[in-house]
Design an enzyme around this catalytic site. Structure first.
Site, PDB file in Angstrom:
ATOM      1  N   HIS A 168     -14.788 -10.835  95.576  1.00  0.00           N
ATOM      2  CA  HIS A 168     -16.015 -10.281  94.984  1.00  0.00           C
ATOM      3  C   HIS A 168     -16.476  -9.057  95.773  1.00  0.00           C
ATOM      4  O   HIS A 168     -17.523  -8.475  95.459  1.00  0.00           O
ATOM      5  CB  HIS A 168     -17.137 -11.326  95.000  1.00  0.00           C
ATOM      6  N   SER A 188     -25.464 -16.593  83.435  1.00  0.00           N
ATOM      7  CA  SER A 188     -24.441 -17.502  83.927  1.00  0.00           C
ATOM      8  C   SER A 188     -24.665 -17.826  85.403  1.00  0.00           C
ATOM      9  O   SER A 188     -24.540 -18.977  85.831  1.00  0.00           O
ATOM     10  CB  SER A 188     -23.054 -16.877  83.721  1.00  0.00           C
ATOM     11  N   SER A 208     -18.361 -13.176  86.158  1.00  0.00           N
ATOM     12  CA  SER A 208     -17.944 -12.155  85.192  1.00  0.00           C
ATOM     13  C   SER A 208     -16.623 -12.483  84.508  1.00  0.00           C
ATOM     14  O   SER A 208     -16.019 -11.612  83.890  1.00  0.00           O
ATOM     15  CB  SER A 208     -17.829 -10.787  85.890  1.00  0.00           C
TER      16      SER A 208
END
Length: 227
Positions: A134, A164, A68
């Site tokens: 994360h 991605s 991100s």
């Protein structure tokens, strides 16, 4: 006598037994741990991080869902916080080191044994300390939630983050993992079965906290930073 590697594998297997398991596409297995899907290789580090990490009020935590804009935000944060230490481009650490080395993930730091050595390393770090994670907000260590440290969270359009992630995994996967089709990966992603997912719950946890404590949590958008 069993080898050290064998004993470690046995202990990890015992640790993971109680949790629901799914085959991952970025790791061999994902386990439903504290209401999020955690890669098997990260659970020990997350547990140790929750138990042992002591946040300082000057700490900055860079939080994100995978793929991100984590690398980018880590580099920006490190540069801003250390602008006086590294005022010249000639000797800036980002010229020779990846931002993940300069802003380490907390669960990576706490993976494995020798916790006291890790705590000593953390206590001797130059302040302000900057870390990455994360881990969803509810599963952060209590010391982070209760201290006056700052959290920077970056979110990204889920479709772009998915593409991605899928591209990155198929480029870097080990030979023991099969290549995942985009259809198979998307089905799991939409169900939330992805490392540190579900995606929306991850974003909402930090978004709600940014509303409740705006002086502590800054919620950023990847697309907004690009403008």
């Amino acid at each position: 006598m069993a080898s050290t590697e064998g004993l470690q594998a046995y202990e990890e297997e015992k640790l993971l037994l109680p949790f629901p398991k799914e085959r991952g596409w970025g790791s061999r297995h994902l386990y439903l741990f504290q209401h999020f899907w955690c890669p098997s290789t990260h659970i020990e580090g997350v547990i140790n991080f929750q138990k042992h990490f002591q946040a300082k009020d000057s700490d900055v935590i860079v939080a994100s869902f995978p793929k991100s804009g984590t690398t980018w935000l880590k580099a920006l944060t490190f540069s801003i916080l250390n602008r006086k230490r590294f005022s010249s481009f000639d000797n800036h650490p980002l010229l020779t080191s990846n931002s993940h080395e300069l802003v380490p993930f907390l669960d990576f730091i706490f993976h494995g044994d020798n916790i006291q050595h890790k705590l000593s390393y953390l206590s001797n770090m130059t302040e302000p300390r900057v870390f990455g994670t994360h881990v969803p907000f509810p599963s952060l260590s209590n010391s982070i939630k209760e201290s006056n440290c700052k959290i920077l969270y970056i979110c990204r359009n889920p479709f772009d983050a998915f593409v991605s992630s899928w591209t990155f995994f198929n480029k870097t996967k080990s030979g023991s993992l099969h290549e995942v089709t985009i259809e198979e990966a998307l089905e799991k992603y939409c169900k939330g079965i992805v490392g540190f997912g579900p995606t929306w719950e991850h974003m909402l946890g930090y978004w709600k906290e940014s509303i409740a404590t705006p002086n502590k949590v800054l919620f950023l958008k990847y697309e907004g930073l690009m403008l």
